[in-house]
Design an enzyme around this catalytic site. Structure first.
Site, PDB file in Angstrom:
ATOM      1  CG  ASP A  55      -1.966  -0.968   1.078  1.00 57.39           C
ATOM      2  OD1 ASP A  55      -2.134  -1.473   0.250  1.00 57.39           O
ATOM      3  OD2 ASP A  55      -2.749  -0.764   2.256  1.00 57.39           O
ATOM      4  CG  HIS A 106      -4.345   2.637  -0.495  1.00 57.36           C
ATOM      5  ND1 HIS A 106      -5.189   1.887   0.173  1.00 57.36           N
ATOM      6  CD2 HIS A 106      -3.690   3.280   0.220  1.00 57.36           C
ATOM      7  CE1 HIS A 106      -4.943   1.878   1.430  1.00 57.36           C
ATOM      8  NE2 HIS A 106      -4.175   2.598   1.654  1.00 57.36           N
ATOM      9  CG  HIS A 110      -3.491   6.965   3.111  1.00 53.83           C
ATOM     10  ND1 HIS A 110      -3.835   6.969   4.596  1.00 53.83           N
ATOM     11  CD2 HIS A 110      -2.974   5.875   2.700  1.00 53.83           C
ATOM     12  CE1 HIS A 110      -3.669   5.649   4.898  1.00 53.83           C
ATOM     13  NE2 HIS A 110      -3.084   4.931   3.650  1.00 53.83           N
ATOM     14  CG  HIS A 201       2.376   0.250   4.513  1.00 56.64           C
ATOM     15  ND1 HIS A 201       2.016  -0.668   5.410  1.00 56.64           N
ATOM     16  CD2 HIS A 201       1.128   0.662   4.237  1.00 56.64           C
ATOM     17  CE1 HIS A 201       0.711  -0.434   5.890  1.00 56.64           C
ATOM     18  NE2 HIS A 201       0.159   0.446   5.000  1.00 56.64           N
TER      19      HIS A 201
END
Length: 244
Positions: A55, A106, A110, A201
């Site tokens: 991610d 994603h 964020h 990540h």
């Protein structure tokens, strides 16, 4: 009480119910519950396979290190990209796709979807999907929400945009300031089993600064562990996930 007041009171009474409806899917953030009762959302796949996912990228500083390590191990993965980061470095995204990695989304930024309404959620996902598609020439098919928190609006938007939400069954907790390569390795392998989906990540954009070094340091041992268990490792498209 006049009609306007009645209408206002009725509207206020409905607000808690609407908020509850929007937030109800967030229960899927409870890992053990998700893994037991929501296998599709958790990323449960073939029993002889493990899906490797990352991610928060792409990051021109950190992501190339992961690409080189994965290439050396002849492993491909699924990268859930932030749209805003992808359009800043389209060449890196094309490099990832050319190497055989699966490109997913994603979101554009964020930001937690719990504080976003239906239209904002849809627009965020659409912008990310379209931005990635313009770079790779192929619409992404998978979506993972920031922080892994799904909402009713996110489910609706994903369906309308032909995106399949996928979370994970185990993670490295690699965003923490106290993380080490050993702790990341242990966090993943303690819960790892065939059919599982690993979350790591490749960027520290929302993690402790420099945390990607711990992830990179743990990754060879994670891959070795899968090999010892005779589990193949690859992207979600090879994992038996609908939409992958």
């Amino acid at each position: 009480m006049n009609g306007a007041r009645l209408s206002r009171s009725a509207g206020l009474a409905v607000l808690p119910a609407l908020a509850l409806c929007q937030a109800a899917p967030a229960i899927s953030t409870i890992g053990p519950l998700r893994n037991r009762t929501m296998p599709r959302l958790a990323g449960r796949g073939r029993a002889d396979h493990v899906a490797l996912t990352f991610d928060d990228g792409p990051d021109p500083v950190s992501t190339p290190h992961f690409l080189r390590l994965l290439a050396a191990r002849d492993v491909t993965a699924t990268f859930f990209l932030l749209g805003a980061a992808a359009v800043r470095d389209p060449g890196l995204v094309r490099e990832m796709a050319a190497a055989g990695h699966e490109i997913a989304v994603h979101g554009w930024l964020h930001r937690p979807l719990l504080v976003r309404g239906p239209r904002a959620t849809h627009d965020d996902l659409a912008r990310a999907r379209d931005g990635v598609a313009a770079i790779t020439g192929k619409p992404p098919r998978l979506f993972r929400p920031p922080y892994g928190v799904m909402t009713t609006a996110a489910h609706v938007a994903a369906r309308r945009l032909s995106l399949t939400p996928v979370l994970w069954t185990c993670w490295g907790e690699d965003w923490r300031a106290r993380a080490t390569p050993q702790s990341v390795y242990r966090a993943v392998t303690d819960d790892l089993e065939g059919g599982g989906t690993i979350l790591l990540h490749d960027s520290d954009c929302t993690s402790s600064p420099g945390s990607w070094h711990n992830t990179l340091g743990a990754l060879p041992r994670i891959l070795d562990d899968c090999e010892q268990r005779e589990l193949s490792v690859g992207p979600l498209r090879e994992h038996g996930i609908p939409g992958g």
